[in-house]
Design a protein around this motif. Structure first.
Motif, short mmCIF file in Angstrom:
data_model
loop_
_atom_site.label_atom_id
_atom_site.label_comp_id
_atom_site.label_asym_id
_atom_site.label_seq_id
_atom_site.Cartn_x
_atom_site.Cartn_y
_atom_site.Cartn_z
N GLY A 19 86.25 49.39 45.86
CA GLY A 19 85.46 49.41 47.09
C GLY A 19 84.29 48.43 47.02
O GLY A 19 83.62 48.31 46.02
N SER A 20 84.09 47.72 48.11
CA SER A 20 82.99 46.77 48.14
C SER A 20 81.77 47.33 48.86
O SER A 20 80.69 46.77 48.79
CB SER A 20 83.44 45.47 48.82
N VAL A 21 81.94 48.44 49.55
CA VAL A 21 80.82 49.06 50.26
C VAL A 21 80.09 49.99 49.31
O VAL A 21 80.66 50.95 48.81
CB VAL A 21 81.32 49.84 51.50
N GLN A 22 78.83 49.67 49.06
CA GLN A 22 78.04 50.52 48.17
C GLN A 22 77.36 51.60 48.98
O GLN A 22 76.72 51.33 50.00
CB GLN A 22 77.01 49.69 47.41
N LEU A 23 77.50 52.84 48.54
CA LEU A 23 76.88 53.98 49.18
C LEU A 23 75.64 54.37 48.38
O LEU A 23 75.57 54.13 47.18
CB LEU A 23 77.86 55.15 49.24
N VAL A 24 74.67 54.97 49.05
CA VAL A 24 73.44 55.39 48.40
C VAL A 24 73.22 56.86 48.74
O VAL A 24 73.18 57.23 49.91
CB VAL A 24 72.23 54.55 48.87
N SER A 25 73.07 57.68 47.70
CA SER A 25 72.90 59.12 47.90
C SER A 25 71.71 59.63 47.10
O SER A 25 71.57 59.32 45.92
CB SER A 25 74.15 59.87 47.43
N PRO A 26 70.85 60.43 47.75
CA PRO A 26 69.75 61.04 47.00
C PRO A 26 70.30 62.08 46.02
O PRO A 26 71.32 62.71 46.29
CB PRO A 26 68.90 61.70 48.08
N LEU A 27 69.63 62.26 44.90
CA LEU A 27 70.09 63.21 43.88
C LEU A 27 69.35 64.53 43.93
O LEU A 27 69.95 65.59 43.94
CB LEU A 27 69.96 62.58 42.49
N ILE A 28 68.01 64.50 43.96
CA ILE A 28 67.21 65.72 44.00
C ILE A 28 66.53 65.81 45.35
O ILE A 28 65.93 64.85 45.82
CB ILE A 28 66.15 65.72 42.88
N LEU A 29 66.63 66.98 45.98
CA LEU A 29 66.02 67.20 47.28
C LEU A 29 64.93 68.27 47.15
O LEU A 29 65.20 69.40 46.76
CB LEU A 29 67.07 67.65 48.30
N ILE A 30 63.72 67.87 47.49
CA ILE A 30 62.58 68.79 47.47
C ILE A 30 62.21 69.09 48.91
O ILE A 30 61.81 68.19 49.65
CB ILE A 30 61.37 68.17 46.73
N PRO A 31 62.35 70.34 49.35
CA PRO A 31 62.01 70.67 50.74
C PRO A 31 60.52 70.42 50.97
O PRO A 31 59.68 70.76 50.13
CB PRO A 31 62.37 72.14 50.86
N ALA A 32 60.22 69.83 52.12
CA ALA A 32 58.84 69.42 52.36
C ALA A 32 58.41 69.79 53.78
O ALA A 32 59.22 70.06 54.65
CB ALA A 32 58.71 67.91 52.15
N GLN A 33 57.10 69.78 53.96
CA GLN A 33 56.49 69.96 55.27
C GLN A 33 55.48 68.83 55.44
O GLN A 33 54.73 68.51 54.51
CB GLN A 33 55.79 71.31 55.35
N LEU A 34 55.47 68.26 56.62
CA LEU A 34 54.54 67.18 56.95
C LEU A 34 53.66 67.69 58.07
O LEU A 34 54.16 68.03 59.15
CB LEU A 34 55.33 65.94 57.38
#
Length: 170
Positions: A80-95
């Motif tokens: 595959g030539s299409v590079q995908l990007v995925s987050p590994l750690i998700l920290i729930p946040a509030q802004l």
């Protein structure tokens, strides 16, 4: 500030229209985040993130705003030539912010810190790769160790790489 893959990158060194009062390198307070880029652009992005997160919470009762730590750059198939990007750690946040023109405050939401369940399932089902578990206490997380464990888990995938990045997104 740039939006990439649905996440806000707080550092954008390529932005030539910087007018921030401070640069990220000059921040002395470890609790302060500084976005590179124009104040107006940063304010627009933060306003949009906050509004969309609040709307989603009000309509569905679900927090959708996360700080993502560490990203996996990978391809679906070996050729595959299409590079995908995925987050590994998700920290729930509030802004939040109390009034217009006041600084935004980014805090951790009460939900638990997790390994991105979508990429974890994809890697396990399609590639037989199991991502490492997180410690029960988020304060015990050593990001460098976790990312090294991910590197070891994907070692057979030569085109894949793990990056130590932090983004905010929905």
């Amino acid at each position: 500030v740039q939006e990439e893959q649905g996440f806000l990158n707080l550092e954008d060194p390529g932005d030539s229209t910087q007018d921030s009062a401070k640069s990220a390198a000059s921040v002395r307070d470890p609790n302060e985040l500084v976005g590179e880029g124009t104040r107006e652009r940063t304010a627009r992005v933060l306003y949009t993130l906050r509004s969309r997160a609040q709307t989603e919470f009000e309509e569905r009762g679900t927090n959708v705003l996360f700080v993502a730590l560490g990203f996996l750059r990978w391809t679906e198939i070996a050729t595959g030539s299409v590079q995908l990007v995925s987050p590994l750690i998700l920290i729930p946040a509030q802004l939040e912010r109390q009034r217009p023109r006041q600084r935004y405050r980014l805090t951790m939401a009460p939900e638990e810190v997790i390994v991105n369940p979508a990429i974890a399932l994809k890697l396990k089902n399609d590639f037989g790769i199991t991502l490492p578990d997180l410690p029960e206490n988020p304060e015990d997380l050593d990001l460098d160790t976790f990312l090294e464990q991910v590197n070891q888990a994907i070692a057979q995938k030569t085109a894949w790489q793990v990056s130590k990045e932090c983004h905010i997104g929905l």
